[in-house]
Scaffold this motif. Sequence first.
Motif, PDB file in Angstrom:
ATOM      1  N   GLY A 136       8.639 -15.580  40.161  1.00 17.92           N
ATOM      2  CA  GLY A 136      10.001 -15.420  40.639  1.00 17.92           C
ATOM      3  C   GLY A 136      10.243 -14.009  41.103  1.00 17.92           C
ATOM      4  N   GLY A 137      11.498 -13.645  41.269  1.00 20.20           N
ATOM      5  CA  GLY A 137      11.834 -12.295  41.675  1.00 20.20           C
ATOM      6  C   GLY A 137      11.319 -11.989  43.059  1.00 20.20           C
TER       7      GLY A 137
ATOM      8  N   ILE B  85       4.316 -14.963  47.351  1.00 18.22           N
ATOM      9  CA  ILE B  85       3.477 -16.133  47.133  1.00 18.22           C
ATOM     10  C   ILE B  85       2.770 -16.493  48.437  1.00 18.22           C
ATOM     11  CG2 ILE B  85       3.418 -18.552  46.422  1.00 18.22           C
ATOM     12  CD1 ILE B  85       6.011 -18.072  44.902  1.00 18.22           C
ATOM     13  N   ILE B  86       1.456 -16.695  48.356  1.00 14.10           N
ATOM     14  CA  ILE B  86       0.653 -17.048  49.522  1.00 14.10           C
ATOM     15  C   ILE B  86       0.040 -18.426  49.320  1.00 14.10           C
ATOM     16  CG2 ILE B  86      -1.292 -16.396  50.993  1.00 14.10           C
ATOM     17  CD1 ILE B  86       1.022 -14.434  51.114  1.00 14.10           C
ATOM     18  N   LEU B  87       0.112 -19.244  50.354  1.00 12.14           N
ATOM     19  CA  LEU B  87      -0.546 -20.546  50.349  1.00 12.14           C
ATOM     20  C   LEU B  87      -1.896 -20.422  51.044  1.00 12.14           C
ATOM     21  CD1 LEU B  87      -0.460 -23.691  49.935  1.00 12.14           C
ATOM     22  CD2 LEU B  87       0.530 -23.811  52.243  1.00 12.14           C
TER      23      LEU B  87
ATOM     24  N   ILE C  60       1.731 -31.658  47.083  1.00 14.36           N
ATOM     25  CA  ILE C  60       1.425 -31.788  45.654  1.00 14.36           C
ATOM     26  C   ILE C  60       1.333 -30.413  44.999  1.00 14.36           C
ATOM     27  CG2 ILE C  60      -0.356 -32.498  44.003  1.00 14.36           C
ATOM     28  CD1 ILE C  60      -0.978 -34.829  45.892  1.00 14.36           C
ATOM     29  N   VAL C  61       0.624 -29.489  45.645  1.00 18.82           N
ATOM     30  CA  VAL C  61       0.460 -28.145  45.079  1.00 18.82           C
ATOM     31  C   VAL C  61       1.810 -27.439  44.949  1.00 18.82           C
ATOM     32  CG1 VAL C  61      -0.473 -25.850  45.545  1.00 18.82           C
ATOM     33  CG2 VAL C  61      -1.931 -27.853  45.807  1.00 18.82           C
ATOM     34  N   CYS C  62       2.619 -27.516  45.993  1.00 19.52           N
ATOM     35  CA  CYS C  62       3.942 -26.876  45.936  1.00 19.52           C
ATOM     36  C   CYS C  62       4.800 -27.515  44.848  1.00 19.52           C
ATOM     37  CB  CYS C  62       4.639 -26.983  47.290  1.00 19.52           C
ATOM     38  SG  CYS C  62       3.920 -25.937  48.581  1.00 19.52           S
ATOM     39  N   GLY C  63       4.703 -28.842  44.705  1.00 22.35           N
ATOM     40  CA  GLY C  63       5.457 -29.525  43.660  1.00 22.35           C
ATOM     41  C   GLY C  63       5.023 -29.107  42.273  1.00 22.35           C
TER      42      GLY C  63
ATOM     43  N   CYS D 222       7.434 -24.687  43.977  1.00 23.56           N
ATOM     44  CA  CYS D 222       7.587 -23.753  45.097  1.00 23.56           C
ATOM     45  C   CYS D 222       7.843 -24.527  46.379  1.00 23.56           C
ATOM     46  CB  CYS D 222       6.313 -22.899  45.218  1.00 23.56           C
ATOM     47  SG  CYS D 222       6.261 -21.822  46.666  1.00 23.56           S
ATOM     48  N   ARG D 223       8.738 -24.036  47.209  1.00 21.00           N
ATOM     49  CA  ARG D 223       8.983 -24.627  48.520  1.00 21.00           C
ATOM     50  C   ARG D 223       8.275 -23.798  49.580  1.00 21.00           C
ATOM     51  NH1 ARG D 223      15.188 -24.302  49.221  1.00 21.00           N
ATOM     52  NH2 ARG D 223      14.596 -22.139  48.675  1.00 21.00           N
ATOM     53  N   LEU D 224       8.025 -24.406  50.734  1.00 20.56           N
ATOM     54  CA  LEU D 224       7.386 -23.670  51.821  1.00 20.56           C
ATOM     55  C   LEU D 224       8.223 -22.470  52.251  1.00 20.56           C
ATOM     56  CD1 LEU D 224       5.996 -26.578  54.048  1.00 20.56           C
ATOM     57  CD2 LEU D 224       4.716 -25.071  52.517  1.00 20.56           C
ATOM     58  N   ASP D 225       9.536 -22.601  52.137  1.00 22.28           N
ATOM     59  CA  ASP D 225      10.405 -21.486  52.497  1.00 22.28           C
ATOM     60  C   ASP D 225      10.249 -20.302  51.551  1.00 22.28           C
ATOM     61  OD1 ASP D 225      11.423 -22.857  54.645  1.00 22.28           O
ATOM     62  OD2 ASP D 225      13.201 -23.588  53.578  1.00 22.28           O
ATOM     63  N   ASP D 226       9.698 -20.548  50.346  1.00 19.54           N
ATOM     64  CA  ASP D 226       9.505 -19.477  49.378  1.00 19.54           C
ATOM     65  C   ASP D 226       8.260 -18.638  49.663  1.00 19.54           C
ATOM     66  OD1 ASP D 226      11.736 -20.395  47.934  1.00 19.54           O
ATOM     67  OD2 ASP D 226      10.500 -21.780  46.753  1.00 19.54           O
TER      68      ASP D 226
END
Length: 268
Positions: free
Chosen positions: A21-22, A26-28, A69-72, A76-80
């Motif tokens: 958080g904060g 975060i990198i995908l 699935i990974v974001c869930g 985490c959302r893609l916008d994050d």
Amino acid sequence: MCGVGVKSCVVILRAASGASGGTQVIILGLDTAGQSGSVALVDETQILASFYLRQAPTLSSHLLRIVDIVCGQAGCRLDDLGGLAVGLGPGGFTSLRVGLATAQGLAMATGKPLVGCSAFEALVAFAEGWNGAICPVLEARRGEVYAAFYQRQGAAMHETTPGMVTTPDTLCTLVTERTLFVGSGVRPYGALLTATLGAQAVCLESAPEGGLAASVARVGHGRLCVSTPVAWPALKPLYIRAADARLPRHGMTAAEDTQTHGTSKPRE
């Protein structure tokens, strides 16, 4: 589970503390270069979630389901995301293009920066505790391997021999000092390397085959934090080996065309 086939055999890993958080970036990361594939979310300190498949996805739709699935799993959302990183190979032609096209599509849809990372760089980053010569080696079939040489001292790392496709025997002739071998090529050829090179060969067999997405994401994290990201259209797959299917070097004659297409002149 996600429509990618029973043979894919999925393994999901979650960090105990969940999504960061904060102001954590975060990198995908996506990697589909080898026979296996993976997707991972990382921040500055840990892997938030990763998804590993023993068979690389062959369709972008399959890979997008894995991203969901990974974001869930990480909440985490893609916008994050702070950005995306994709493995550029070397590897299979189809799987490389699936990974790159998916990453480019996600970058366009979200407006997030996208950077690329070769499998060689990802493997060197994985072996972060080693100082000296490193040879990332990947199985390339036909009794050959993809390989490159790097020198690493602390945080400094540079390529000394660019990526190539070669035989394990020829690779041994290029080793001049104690070298760490890491990657999918170690399992089938590690015994040959140690038998030929003796104490000069140190083989790391625990490198994550198919789990390179986390390392790809970490390399991408470093690049996004220190430089202007590369625009998504500029990224290209690193093939090294030429395609098996090639266009003819010259136009076919009428006779060749007849034989190829199975046609013949109508009877009069």
